[in-house]
Design an enzyme around this catalytic site. Sequence first.
Site, PDB file in Angstrom:
ATOM      1  N   ARG A   1      84.412  88.558  19.864  1.00  0.00           N
ATOM      2  CA  ARG A   1      84.783  87.155  19.694  1.00  0.00           C
ATOM      3  C   ARG A   1      85.746  87.024  18.508  1.00  0.00           C
ATOM      4  O   ARG A   1      85.359  87.305  17.368  1.00  0.00           O
ATOM      5  CB  ARG A   1      83.541  86.298  19.441  1.00  0.00           C
ATOM      6  CG  ARG A   1      82.519  86.316  20.588  1.00  0.00           C
ATOM      7  CD  ARG A   1      82.980  85.495  21.775  1.00  0.00           C
ATOM      8  NE  ARG A   1      82.138  85.705  22.943  1.00  0.00           N
ATOM      9  CZ  ARG A   1      81.045  85.000  23.209  1.00  0.00           C
ATOM     10  NH1 ARG A   1      80.636  84.063  22.374  1.00  0.00           N
ATOM     11  NH2 ARG A   1      80.358  85.237  24.315  1.00  0.00           N
TER      12      ARG A   1
ATOM     13  N   GLU B   1      86.637  84.802  16.542  1.00  0.00           N
ATOM     14  CA  GLU B   1      86.359  83.524  15.890  1.00  0.00           C
ATOM     15  C   GLU B   1      86.337  83.734  14.384  1.00  0.00           C
ATOM     16  O   GLU B   1      85.546  84.518  13.872  1.00  0.00           O
ATOM     17  CB  GLU B   1      85.012  82.972  16.372  1.00  0.00           C
ATOM     18  CG  GLU B   1      84.985  82.674  17.871  1.00  0.00           C
ATOM     19  CD  GLU B   1      83.593  82.301  18.361  1.00  0.00           C
ATOM     20  OE1 GLU B   1      82.625  82.497  17.596  1.00  0.00           O
ATOM     21  OE2 GLU B   1      83.474  81.837  19.504  1.00  0.00           O
TER      22      GLU B   1
ATOM     23  N   ARG C   1      75.275  83.938  10.735  1.00  0.00           N
ATOM     24  CA  ARG C   1      74.772  84.232  12.083  1.00  0.00           C
ATOM     25  C   ARG C   1      75.880  84.534  13.091  1.00  0.00           C
ATOM     26  O   ARG C   1      75.632  84.556  14.288  1.00  0.00           O
ATOM     27  CB  ARG C   1      73.889  83.092  12.593  1.00  0.00           C
ATOM     28  CG  ARG C   1      74.590  81.773  12.831  1.00  0.00           C
ATOM     29  CD  ARG C   1      73.629  80.775  13.415  1.00  0.00           C
ATOM     30  NE  ARG C   1      74.306  79.667  14.077  1.00  0.00           N
ATOM     31  CZ  ARG C   1      73.756  78.874  14.970  1.00  0.00           C
ATOM     32  NH1 ARG C   1      72.507  79.084  15.347  1.00  0.00           N
ATOM     33  NH2 ARG C   1      74.425  77.890  15.518  1.00  0.00           N
ATOM     34  N   HIS C   2      77.106  84.760  12.612  1.00  0.00           N
ATOM     35  CA  HIS C   2      78.217  85.075  13.503  1.00  0.00           C
ATOM     36  C   HIS C   2      78.884  86.384  13.111  1.00  0.00           C
ATOM     37  O   HIS C   2      79.027  86.687  11.923  1.00  0.00           O
ATOM     38  CB  HIS C   2      79.273  83.959  13.477  1.00  0.00           C
ATOM     39  CG  HIS C   2      78.825  82.691  14.125  1.00  0.00           C
ATOM     40  ND1 HIS C   2      78.216  81.670  13.422  1.00  0.00           N
ATOM     41  CD2 HIS C   2      78.888  82.274  15.422  1.00  0.00           C
ATOM     42  CE1 HIS C   2      77.919  80.679  14.250  1.00  0.00           C
ATOM     43  NE2 HIS C   2      78.319  81.022  15.472  1.00  0.00           N
TER      44      HIS C   2
ATOM     45  N   GLU D   1      69.586  79.265  18.114  1.00  0.00           N
ATOM     46  CA  GLU D   1      69.868  79.746  19.463  1.00  0.00           C
ATOM     47  C   GLU D   1      69.968  81.266  19.499  1.00  0.00           C
ATOM     48  O   GLU D   1      70.624  81.877  18.668  1.00  0.00           O
ATOM     49  CB  GLU D   1      71.184  79.146  19.958  1.00  0.00           C
ATOM     50  CG  GLU D   1      71.629  79.653  21.325  1.00  0.00           C
ATOM     51  CD  GLU D   1      73.133  79.536  21.511  1.00  0.00           C
ATOM     52  OE1 GLU D   1      73.709  80.411  22.176  1.00  0.00           O
ATOM     53  OE2 GLU D   1      73.727  78.585  20.971  1.00  0.00           O
TER      54      GLU D   1
ATOM     55  N   SER E   1      72.011  81.809  25.756  1.00  0.00           N
ATOM     56  CA  SER E   1      72.577  80.677  26.488  1.00  0.00           C
ATOM     57  C   SER E   1      72.754  81.092  27.944  1.00  0.00           C
ATOM     58  O   SER E   1      73.172  82.216  28.230  1.00  0.00           O
ATOM     59  CB  SER E   1      73.925  80.278  25.883  1.00  0.00           C
ATOM     60  OG  SER E   1      74.436  79.125  26.500  1.00  0.00           O
TER      61      SER E   1
ATOM     62  N   ARG F   1      71.137  88.764  16.817  1.00  0.00           N
ATOM     63  CA  ARG F   1      70.540  87.482  16.426  1.00  0.00           C
ATOM     64  C   ARG F   1      69.044  87.465  16.705  1.00  0.00           C
ATOM     65  O   ARG F   1      68.258  86.901  15.927  1.00  0.00           O
ATOM     66  CB  ARG F   1      71.237  86.325  17.135  1.00  0.00           C
ATOM     67  CG  ARG F   1      70.924  84.984  16.486  1.00  0.00           C
ATOM     68  CD  ARG F   1      71.717  83.837  17.089  1.00  0.00           C
ATOM     69  NE  ARG F   1      73.121  83.878  16.696  1.00  0.00           N
ATOM     70  CZ  ARG F   1      73.984  82.908  16.965  1.00  0.00           C
ATOM     71  NH1 ARG F   1      73.581  81.842  17.641  1.00  0.00           N
ATOM     72  NH2 ARG F   1      75.250  82.998  16.592  1.00  0.00           N
TER      73      ARG F   1
END
Length: 468
Positions: A240, A242, A248-249, A391, A394, A442
């Site tokens: 990712r 991002e 948490r990323h 979370e 998903s 996670r």
Amino acid sequence: MQSQRRTSRQFTELHELNTSLVGKTVWVRARLFTSRGKGGSCFILLRKGIFSAQASLFKSETVSKKMIKFASSISKESVIEVEGQVVKLEQPLSGATQTDVEIAVSKLFVLHAAETCPIQVEDCLRPETADEETETERPRVHLKTRLDHRYLDLRAPVNVAIFRIQSAIGTLFREYLVEKGFVEIHTPKIIATASEGGASVFEMKYFDGKAYLAQSPQLYKQMAANSELERVFEIGPVFRAENTNTNRHMTEFMGVDFEMCIQEHYYEALGVMNELFKYVFNSLEQRFSKELEIIRSVYCCTPIKFSEDFLVLSFAKAIEILRAAGETVDDFEDLSTPHEKRLGAIIKERYDTDFYAIDRYPATVRPFYTMPCADDDRYTNSYDIFLRGQEISSGAQRIHDNALLLEVARKKELDLSPIQAYVDSFRYGSYPHAGCGIGLERVVMLYLGLHDIRKASMFPRDPHRTTP
């Protein structure tokens, strides 16, 4: 050692040292964790993996003062071999996993001497609950420094235990899914277009053209499930792009994905997720108690609480709960991290569970391939799984009808031509199906209470880290 010869010598592992070996001579190879030499004696704490034991030297006919001096001078983290007799201790030994015996050393060899370490492994073991002002004897090593020297940080028994747990979770996922008829697949990570849409994708030069690193196996696992495999899963890297700097990323992580054909309702997939996680949670507590004991001595974290009746709340209900608690939330916007944590705290107090799901998310916050709700197409047959208020997964029922898929894409103003093969796969007969994506690190972070996802990744990657 250059593998010049083989002998009949048998090594004893540290975890095998117990009172049943008292009086017997053993050979042990391990690291020198710490040593204390004084006068005619030296005490060495041996460490290997998550286990530790004491080896002692006392001046005698077989142990000279020179040998004791040599033992006291060996650098920390050196790999050594000792021969000695297993002796029962009069008092339990604190600071070692093998508390009732020690090795009375008669021979000692340095297999490989360590240079001075930039960080001390023992400093990486300080409990996270320790008071910075009152505990001054053991310095705190900041996470950035530990990650810069991750090859040393990983030696700390707590980190060895963390990655044993991570390995166990992956194994337990496989055990459960294979038992339930799922087939493990391996999808490409070099793809021609962004698999999830949007800009969070790593572009790369690919010979005379360009390609991208896969954001997920989503499109491929759907096509696989619809190609008569019916139930598929994959454990593999996810990328990712991002530029998100949170605890948490990461830009690369391990994804656990599954997709399955359903008979009547997407709750069939949600039920598999519930039973899958309960199997993992129960198995960890039953089969990895030693690792969990070590981790919980450093990270203050209680075991997961969950109920036999899986708690599933609708997104609308979650919004209602948050508003009743004084939070300002929109009916059709995704929950922020603070809102997720606030909701998790309320649910824990009200329902006494750390593990639950929210379903029927608004269509505005879900991908184009998510099946709309039959009674209100503003919402979708989708769900997120939460652990300790955050979370971890998903998922949703996917659109399996080609015409509906194109209609939803049109409403979202999306051009699906770059993934035409995916679109075409639903033109020739398609089974209804649903699935999910799970972030392995996670799950590890939240299950163990690690507070930062980088601690759950062996060599983490984020916007500021590509080494070691």
